[in-house]
Write a protein that holds these residues in place. Structure first.
Motif, mmCIF file in Angstrom:
data_model
loop_
_atom_site.group_PDB
_atom_site.id
_atom_site.type_symbol
_atom_site.label_atom_id
_atom_site.label_comp_id
_atom_site.label_asym_id
_atom_site.label_seq_id
_atom_site.Cartn_x
_atom_site.Cartn_y
_atom_site.Cartn_z
ATOM 1 N N MET A 1 0.842 -1.188 0.000
ATOM 2 C CA MET A 1 0.000 0.000 0.000
ATOM 3 C C MET A 1 0.880 1.241 0.000
ATOM 4 O O MET A 1 1.885 1.296 0.690
ATOM 5 C CB MET A 1 -0.906 0.007 1.226
ATOM 6 C CG MET A 1 -1.865 1.191 1.265
ATOM 7 S SD MET A 1 -3.007 1.098 2.664
ATOM 8 C CE MET A 1 -1.922 1.418 4.020
ATOM 9 N N ARG A 27 -9.112 5.290 0.655
ATOM 10 C CA ARG A 27 -8.436 4.216 -0.078
ATOM 11 C C ARG A 27 -9.038 4.127 -1.471
ATOM 12 O O ARG A 27 -10.223 3.807 -1.620
ATOM 13 C CB ARG A 27 -8.562 2.889 0.664
ATOM 14 C CG ARG A 27 -7.832 1.746 -0.031
ATOM 15 C CD ARG A 27 -7.735 0.534 0.871
ATOM 16 N NE ARG A 27 -7.154 -0.610 0.193
ATOM 17 C CZ ARG A 27 -5.862 -0.773 -0.016
ATOM 18 N NH1 ARG A 27 -5.016 0.137 0.388
ATOM 19 N NH2 ARG A 27 -5.415 -1.856 -0.632
ATOM 20 N N THR A 29 -9.733 2.565 -5.079
ATOM 21 C CA THR A 29 -9.792 1.228 -5.662
ATOM 22 C C THR A 29 -10.113 1.260 -7.147
ATOM 23 O O THR A 29 -10.147 0.207 -7.774
ATOM 24 C CB THR A 29 -10.868 0.386 -4.940
ATOM 25 O OG1 THR A 29 -12.137 1.033 -5.068
ATOM 26 C CG2 THR A 29 -10.530 0.225 -3.460
ATOM 27 N N SER A 106 -4.638 6.516 -0.066
ATOM 28 C CA SER A 106 -3.857 5.277 -0.156
ATOM 29 C C SER A 106 -4.400 4.416 -1.282
ATOM 30 O O SER A 106 -5.559 4.520 -1.676
ATOM 31 C CB SER A 106 -3.901 4.505 1.174
ATOM 32 O OG SER A 106 -5.184 3.946 1.386
ATOM 33 N N TRP A 107 -3.517 3.592 -1.839
ATOM 34 C CA TRP A 107 -3.910 2.654 -2.876
ATOM 35 C C TRP A 107 -2.940 1.485 -2.889
ATOM 36 O O TRP A 107 -1.843 1.573 -2.349
ATOM 37 C CB TRP A 107 -3.939 3.344 -4.246
ATOM 38 C CG TRP A 107 -2.621 3.862 -4.719
ATOM 39 C CD1 TRP A 107 -1.655 3.180 -5.407
ATOM 40 C CD2 TRP A 107 -2.103 5.179 -4.530
ATOM 41 N NE1 TRP A 107 -0.577 3.989 -5.661
ATOM 42 C CE2 TRP A 107 -0.826 5.232 -5.144
ATOM 43 C CE3 TRP A 107 -2.601 6.346 -3.922
ATOM 44 C CZ2 TRP A 107 -0.039 6.380 -5.146
ATOM 45 C CZ3 TRP A 107 -1.810 7.483 -3.928
ATOM 46 C CH2 TRP A 107 -0.555 7.499 -4.538
ATOM 47 N N ASP A 108 -3.351 0.400 -3.509
ATOM 48 C CA ASP A 108 -2.527 -0.801 -3.616
ATOM 49 C C ASP A 108 -1.881 -0.800 -4.997
ATOM 50 O O ASP A 108 -2.570 -0.905 -6.010
ATOM 51 C CB ASP A 108 -3.398 -2.044 -3.425
ATOM 52 C CG ASP A 108 -2.599 -3.335 -3.434
ATOM 53 O OD1 ASP A 108 -1.399 -3.298 -3.787
ATOM 54 O OD2 ASP A 108 -3.166 -4.391 -3.109
ATOM 55 N N ASN A 109 -0.568 -0.660 -5.052
ATOM 56 C CA ASN A 109 0.122 -0.619 -6.340
ATOM 57 C C ASN A 109 -0.227 -1.802 -7.231
ATOM 58 O O ASN A 109 -0.382 -1.661 -8.447
ATOM 59 C CB ASN A 109 1.640 -0.595 -6.124
ATOM 60 C CG ASN A 109 2.150 0.779 -5.714
ATOM 61 O OD1 ASN A 109 1.460 1.776 -5.870
ATOM 62 N ND2 ASN A 109 3.360 0.818 -5.184
ATOM 63 N N ASP A 110 -0.328 -2.992 -6.638
ATOM 64 C CA ASP A 110 -0.547 -4.203 -7.423
ATOM 65 C C ASP A 110 -1.912 -4.224 -8.102
ATOM 66 O O ASP A 110 -2.135 -5.027 -9.011
ATOM 67 C CB ASP A 110 -0.408 -5.445 -6.537
ATOM 68 C CG ASP A 110 1.016 -5.616 -6.007
ATOM 69 O OD1 ASP A 110 1.947 -5.080 -6.646
ATOM 70 O OD2 ASP A 110 1.181 -6.266 -4.962
ATOM 71 N N ALA A 111 -2.830 -3.359 -7.672
ATOM 72 C CA ALA A 111 -4.185 -3.366 -8.224
ATOM 73 C C ALA A 111 -4.334 -2.464 -9.444
ATOM 74 O O ALA A 111 -5.415 -2.421 -10.042
ATOM 75 C CB ALA A 111 -5.182 -2.937 -7.139
ATOM 76 N N GLU A 158 6.533 -9.576 0.828
ATOM 77 C CA GLU A 158 5.596 -9.574 1.952
ATOM 78 C C GLU A 158 6.221 -8.916 3.177
ATOM 79 O O GLU A 158 5.549 -8.167 3.910
ATOM 80 C CB GLU A 158 5.181 -11.007 2.283
ATOM 81 C CG GLU A 158 4.254 -11.125 3.490
ATOM 82 C CD GLU A 158 2.977 -10.292 3.342
ATOM 83 O OE1 GLU A 158 2.452 -9.842 4.382
ATOM 84 O OE2 GLU A 158 2.515 -10.092 2.201
ATOM 85 N N ARG A 161 6.075 -5.184 2.775
ATOM 86 C CA ARG A 161 4.732 -4.656 3.066
ATOM 87 C C ARG A 161 4.498 -4.589 4.573
ATOM 88 O O ARG A 161 3.915 -3.637 5.079
ATOM 89 C CB ARG A 161 3.677 -5.520 2.383
ATOM 90 C CG ARG A 161 3.722 -5.475 0.856
ATOM 91 C CD ARG A 161 2.544 -6.216 0.245
ATOM 92 N NE ARG A 161 2.634 -6.246 -1.197
ATOM 93 C CZ ARG A 161 3.150 -7.251 -1.901
ATOM 94 N NH1 ARG A 161 3.623 -8.327 -1.281
ATOM 95 N NH2 ARG A 161 3.199 -7.201 -3.226
#
Length: 204
Positions: A1, A27, A29, A106-111, A158, A161
């Motif tokens: 994240m 967050r 998405t 915030s955001w999830d790079n992998d998404a 992991e 993270r």
């Protein structure tokens, strides 16, 4: 994240595909919402509203060297996706005031698409450069309490993270402490930067 907070809601979940995870954090998405933020001027305007509080397009334009028309357009785009909102209680009828709708994005790079993530990461690095340049310019006018440190760790994705999550939780506790004691004598703004950068080799 990733947390994008340039040194730092009212949002309709039916209108904007993003989720409030806590009172201070939005967050993201949805790619379209994140793409709306992926503009250097928009990220800078959002950061200024978070740090300095509500302002107008003309005042912000003077800060960043842009016309009020340009800043007004980008503020409206930020509002469209829920990053900023009207500060109607401050308006005079002739000037439109804006405020940040939340403190952290915030955001999830992998998404998300890697190219979009790269654009955002470049802008965050550029913001870091402005931050350090400003700190150097202020030397002598602020308390000499700067802290520098780094560690070279060999971690799995992991573990990286988990490290980020622990650092974020630590900063949250200190932010809560500062918020509970606003205006304490002797305080000065302190920007805490935490970066975990996986690299092929260490560039020095």
């Amino acid at each position: 994240m990733v947390e994008c907070k340039d040194v730092f809601a009212k949002i309709s979940l039916q209108s904007y595909p993003a989720v409030m995870t806590e009172p201070r954090t939005l967050r993201v998405t949805d790619p379209q919402t994140l793409r709306a933020l992926a503009h250097p001027l928009r990220m800078r305007l959002l950061g200024l509203l978070r740090v300095d509080g509500p302002s107008t397009a003309s005042r912000l334009g003077a800060r960043v060297g842009e016309s009020s028309g340009a800043t007004s357009y980008h503020l409206r785009e930020l509002a469209r996706y829920g990053f900023v909102e009207d500060a109607a209680d401050l308006g005079t009828g002739r000037e439109r005031w804006w405020r940040a709708a939340h403190e952290i994005t915030s955001w999830d790079n992998d998404a998300f698409d890697p190219d979009l993530v790269t654009v955002l990461q470049r802008q965050i690095v550029e913001a870091r450069a402005r931050l350090y340049t400003g700190w150097l310019a202020d030397l002598g006018d602020v308390p000499d309490t700067a802290q520098f440190g780094d560690r070279l760790l060999h971690l799995t994705p992991e573990q990286t993270r988990r490290l980020g999550a622990e650092l974020s939780a630590l900063l949250e506790r200190w932010q809560d402490l500062a918020s509970a004691e606003p205006g304490t004598a002797g305080t000065t703004p302190v920007v805490v930067v935490t970066d975990a950068l996986p690299v092929r080799q260490v560039h020095l």
